[in-house]
Write a protein that holds these residues in place. Structure first.
Motif, PDB file in Angstrom:
ATOM      1  N   CYS A  23       0.494  -1.370   0.364  1.00 56.08           N
ATOM      2  CA  CYS A  23      -0.414  -0.189   0.001  1.00 56.08           C
ATOM      3  C   CYS A  23       1.061   1.575   0.232  1.00 56.08           C
ATOM      4  O   CYS A  23       0.693   1.952  -0.601  1.00 56.08           O
ATOM      5  CB  CYS A  23      -0.878   0.445   1.422  1.00 56.08           C
ATOM      6  N   PRO A  80       0.853   1.561  -4.763  1.00 53.28           N
ATOM      7  CA  PRO A  80      -0.367   2.058  -4.397  1.00 53.28           C
ATOM      8  C   PRO A  80      -1.184   1.624  -5.074  1.00 53.28           C
ATOM      9  O   PRO A  80      -2.793   1.090  -5.167  1.00 53.28           O
ATOM     10  CB  PRO A  80      -0.824   3.636  -4.046  1.00 53.28           C
ATOM     11  N   GLU A  81      -0.639   1.005  -7.115  1.00 50.45           N
ATOM     12  CA  GLU A  81      -1.478   0.672  -7.921  1.00 50.45           C
ATOM     13  C   GLU A  81      -2.188  -0.410  -7.618  1.00 50.45           C
ATOM     14  O   GLU A  81      -2.673  -1.222  -8.130  1.00 50.45           O
ATOM     15  CB  GLU A  81      -0.810   1.692  -8.876  1.00 50.45           C
ATOM     16  N   ALA A 128      -2.261  -2.067  -4.839  1.00 44.30           N
ATOM     17  CA  ALA A 128      -2.733  -2.335  -3.560  1.00 44.30           C
ATOM     18  C   ALA A 128      -4.077  -2.424  -4.508  1.00 44.30           C
ATOM     19  O   ALA A 128      -5.429  -2.435  -3.212  1.00 44.30           O
ATOM     20  CB  ALA A 128      -2.522  -1.572  -2.926  1.00 44.30           C
ATOM     21  N   LYS A 129      -4.738  -1.332  -5.073  1.00 43.69           N
ATOM     22  CA  LYS A 129      -5.858  -1.185  -5.277  1.00 43.69           C
ATOM     23  C   LYS A 129      -6.294  -2.431  -5.921  1.00 43.69           C
ATOM     24  O   LYS A 129      -8.208  -2.210  -6.251  1.00 43.69           O
ATOM     25  CB  LYS A 129      -5.295   0.193  -6.269  1.00 43.69           C
ATOM     26  N   GLU A 163      -7.385   5.855   1.925  1.00 50.03           N
ATOM     27  CA  GLU A 163      -6.592   5.884   0.511  1.00 50.03           C
ATOM     28  C   GLU A 163      -5.728   6.928   1.310  1.00 50.03           C
ATOM     29  O   GLU A 163      -4.608   7.521   1.325  1.00 50.03           O
ATOM     30  CB  GLU A 163      -7.527   7.381   0.271  1.00 50.03           C
ATOM     31  N   ILE A 198      -2.231   4.488   1.094  1.00 45.57           N
ATOM     32  CA  ILE A 198      -1.891   4.397  -0.211  1.00 45.57           C
ATOM     33  C   ILE A 198      -1.282   5.291  -0.436  1.00 45.57           C
ATOM     34  O   ILE A 198      -1.064   6.190  -1.508  1.00 45.57           O
ATOM     35  CB  ILE A 198      -2.680   4.272  -1.269  1.00 45.57           C
TER      36      ILE A 198
END
Length: 678
Positions: free
Chosen positions: A123, A127-128, A130-131, A204, A207
């Motif tokens: 994360c 982050p991309e 983890a999404k 949010e 991330i």
């Protein structure tokens, strides 16, 4: 819960405004706001890119990161400050993942299981990717239908951030509306919408925690920053912060020629820029990881906190920003495994040393051991094994090997439970009972240990058998409570509880009474069910031993409940200025004492027989459950630190079952002649 809707969206603005006012008041700060003005002219308004994208990036082809085991081990032991206490990163990640998904592990798109720490690192740094993880649990498809989303086939399933993002705006709008409704008046779907929105915002924050390391700011030709970063079209925030001493010197020269109107314009620009920076700061405060140099300050800092101090004109010395720079380098070097590992090791070592100098984080390794050891998990399943062996044993009650096996397995499970409780005491530096969760653990250990003691004197096999059931039931409830709450079970204590003396002699004593009351109720269940199912119907000694166990444990419950209630009154007198105030929690404790007295006196007066004692012990279990859990659900009274929610349904089901058993006792009294076999 729902803290994101109860706090201001501009939480950080007071801090920003203070810095701005210092700029405005201090003559020496002119050089600082000239810096900011120049940055703005150079195009640093690009900070607006912190806004959420209008579309979710396509990430299906992104490679899954593979973390080095040493990096994971170091990350697990990284000390951070969250929820008011110093804890390992692994603990924070565990409970956050539990809160979002209802599980303490997650599978990536490649079906590989990730630990909470691995998930959390993904994360932060990816982050991309983890999404794409199905981390958000949705309990009812109606929640998604109301948002205009297509759900999965299962009514209860987990969804990715990318799946929920198209309805993010609608979700936040609904959550804002529902947050205005009193909690007692919300529907189940409204509560789920609020939880989902709160979880989405928390995700949010994670991330976006390192967003300050990713953004690049454009540099205009022939601008001030162009003098320091020649032939560069964009620059990282870290580079600006690192070069600030040289920029400040240059600005001091320019400040002598600035006009008043230009100064006012610069101040307005400063306010706007700092407002934009605050968006990054809010994300970077999900947890704090940098111990302050000043030992008198209790609050730790985020990496960005240390950097923005450089803009504060009241701080004369250049702040230590090496950890801020390390985070930036980690983001930039995450594609270089060897260099990333070297930087990460340095980061963890530096933070650990800084915490150690403040006398903090000494028990980080022990807490990591506590959760990785899974003592409660293994204890629960060993109690389950003991229950199975007990069932087999009762088919051949004379089998000494099976009896020894039941005793040995139960002992092992109890030792694991006691080990877990002891570790929690050492980690927190507190007595064994400080939270509602810990009351479950301690009362379970109390009832099992008391059953062992009774078995030692009676040798009736009943107490030993009940130990397996009570141990399993108690740890099952503890596990369900932890999963439902999804919050740290070792939180910092509220002020009124911050006393080891009263926690030891009052709370522990009361919870021992809870454990004894539940054991007495268990004996009563065996008595009533045995009569209903005509088990050992001709064995009067069997029911006589049960009656002795019921009466003895009720007396034990009365002693500790009475002493604990009196001690609680003395504590209340010291804390609140009165011994007794008819607070719901106080009334609940008094109910236990009074009911125990009723059973004891009717026994001594020969008003009730063995059946009456059995029914009375079941009623005692109901009273204990109400005092223990029911009053916390009322949400009123001075004992607000013990409040919980969402357990009414379980309690009502329990009370209905107990009521049926009590009515069964009445049925037994009418259908058969129950003599007094005391």
């Amino acid at each position: 819960m729902h803290n994101h809707f109860h706090r201001s969206v501009i939480t950080f603005f007071p801090k920003i405004n203070k810095i701005f006012e210092k700029f405005k008041r201090s003559i020496s700060s002119l050089m600082t706001f000239f810096l900011i003005s120049s940055i703005i002219i150079c195009g640093l308004g690009a900070l607006n890119t912190t806004e959420l994208p209008s579309e979710v990036p396509q990430t299906a082809k992104l490679l899954m990161p593979q973390w080095d085991k040493e990096i994971i081990t170091q990350a697990e032991k990284l000390p951070i400050q969250s929820d008011g206490r110093i804890k390992p990163l692994s603990t924070h990640a565990r409970f956050l993942l539990l809160r979002l998904s209802g599980k303490t592990s997650i599978k990536n798109p490649e079906e590989k299981s990730l630990s909470p720490t691995e998930w959390f690192l993904n994360c932060l740094f990816y982050p991309e990717i983890a999404k794409q993880y199905p981390v958000f649990i949705v309990h009812d498809l109606s929640v998604l239908e109301n948002l205009g989303l297509q759900g999965h086939e299962k009514k209860r399933d987990r969804y990715t951030y990318n799946e929920l993002f198209p309805a993010r705006e609608e979700l936040m709008n609904q959550a804002q509306q529902y947050s205005q409704i009193p909690p007692t008046q919300r529907t189940r779907i409204q509560e789920q919408v609020l939880n989902l929105a709160d979880n989405l915002l928390a995700f949010e924050e994670i991330i976006g925690y390192l967003d300050f390391t990713r953004y690049k700011y454009p540099i205009s030709p022939n601008s001030l920053l162009d003098q320091f970063f020649p032939d560069r079209k964009e620059v990282f925030l870290a580079e600006i912060v690192e070069t600030f001493p040289q920029i400040k010197k240059k600005l001091k020269e320019l400040s002598q020629t600035m006009k008043e109107e230009e100064t006012k314009e610069a101040l307005l620009v400063i306010r706007n820029l700092l407002g934009e920076i605050s968006q990054l700061v809010q994300k970077a405060e999900h947890f704090t990881v940098i111990p302050p140099d000043d030992p008198s300050k209790k609050e730790w800092l985020s990496p960005l906190d240390t950097a923005i101090q450089i803009f504060d004109p009241s701080i004369e010395n250049i702040p230590d920003i090496h950890l801020f720079l390390l985070f930036t380098k980690l983001e930039q070097e995450k594609g270089n495994a060897e260099q990333f590992k070297k930087l990460w090791t340095q980061l963890v070592e530096d933070i650990t040393q800084m915490a150690g100098k403040r006398g903090e984080g000494a028990k980080i390794n022990l807490e990591v051991l506590y959760y990785k050891g899974k003592f409660l998990f293994y204890s629960q399943w060993i109690f389950f094994l003991a229950l199975i062996i007990t069932a087999i044993w009762w088919l051949s009650i004379e089998n000494k090997f099976l009896k020894f096996s039941v005793f040995s397995v139960n002992t092992l499970a109890l030792l694991l439970l006691i080990t877990a409780i002891t570790l929690r005491c050492i980690i927190r530096g507190r007595p064994p009972v400080t939270t509602l969760y810990e009351t479950i653990l301690f009362s379970t250990a109390t009832s099992v240990l008391l059953a062992f003691i009774i078995e030692r004197f009676t040798k009736d096999n009943i107490s030993l058998s009940l130990a397996s059931f009570l141990g399993l039931l108690g740890l099952f409830i503890a596990n369900r409570y932890e999963m439902k709450e999804g919050t740290d079970t070792m939180p910092s204590l509220v002020a009124v509880l911050d006393t080891n003396f009263w926690l030891t002699i009052h709370v522990t004593t009361i919870v021992i009474g809870y454990g004894a009351g539940l054991l007495a109720s268990a004996f009563g269940h065996v008595w009533i069910l045995g009569k209903l199912l005509k088990i050992k119907k001709d064995d009067t000694n069997f029911y006589k031993r049960l009656s002795r166990g019921i009466y003895g444990t009720i007396c034990f419950c009365f002693f500790f409940s009475f002493i604990g209630t009196v001690l609680g009154g003395i504590w209340a007198l010291q804390s609140w200025g009165r011994f007794w105030g008819w607070d719901p929690k106080e009334n609940g404790a008094l109910l236990i004492v009074l009911w125990c007295l009723i059973v004891i006196h009717t026994h001594l007066g020969k008003i009730i027989n063995s059946l009456g004692e059995a029914a009375g012990s079941i009623i005692l279990g109901v009273v204990v459950s109400f005092s223990w859990w029911g009053v916390n659900l009322l949400g009123v009274g001075l004992h607000s630190y013990g409040f919980t929610r969402g357990a009414w349904n379980s309690l009502l089901i329990f009370w209905i079952i107990e009521t049926l058993l009590i009515l069964s006792a009445a049925y037994i009294s009418f259908t058969e002649k129950t003599t007094d076999i005391k």
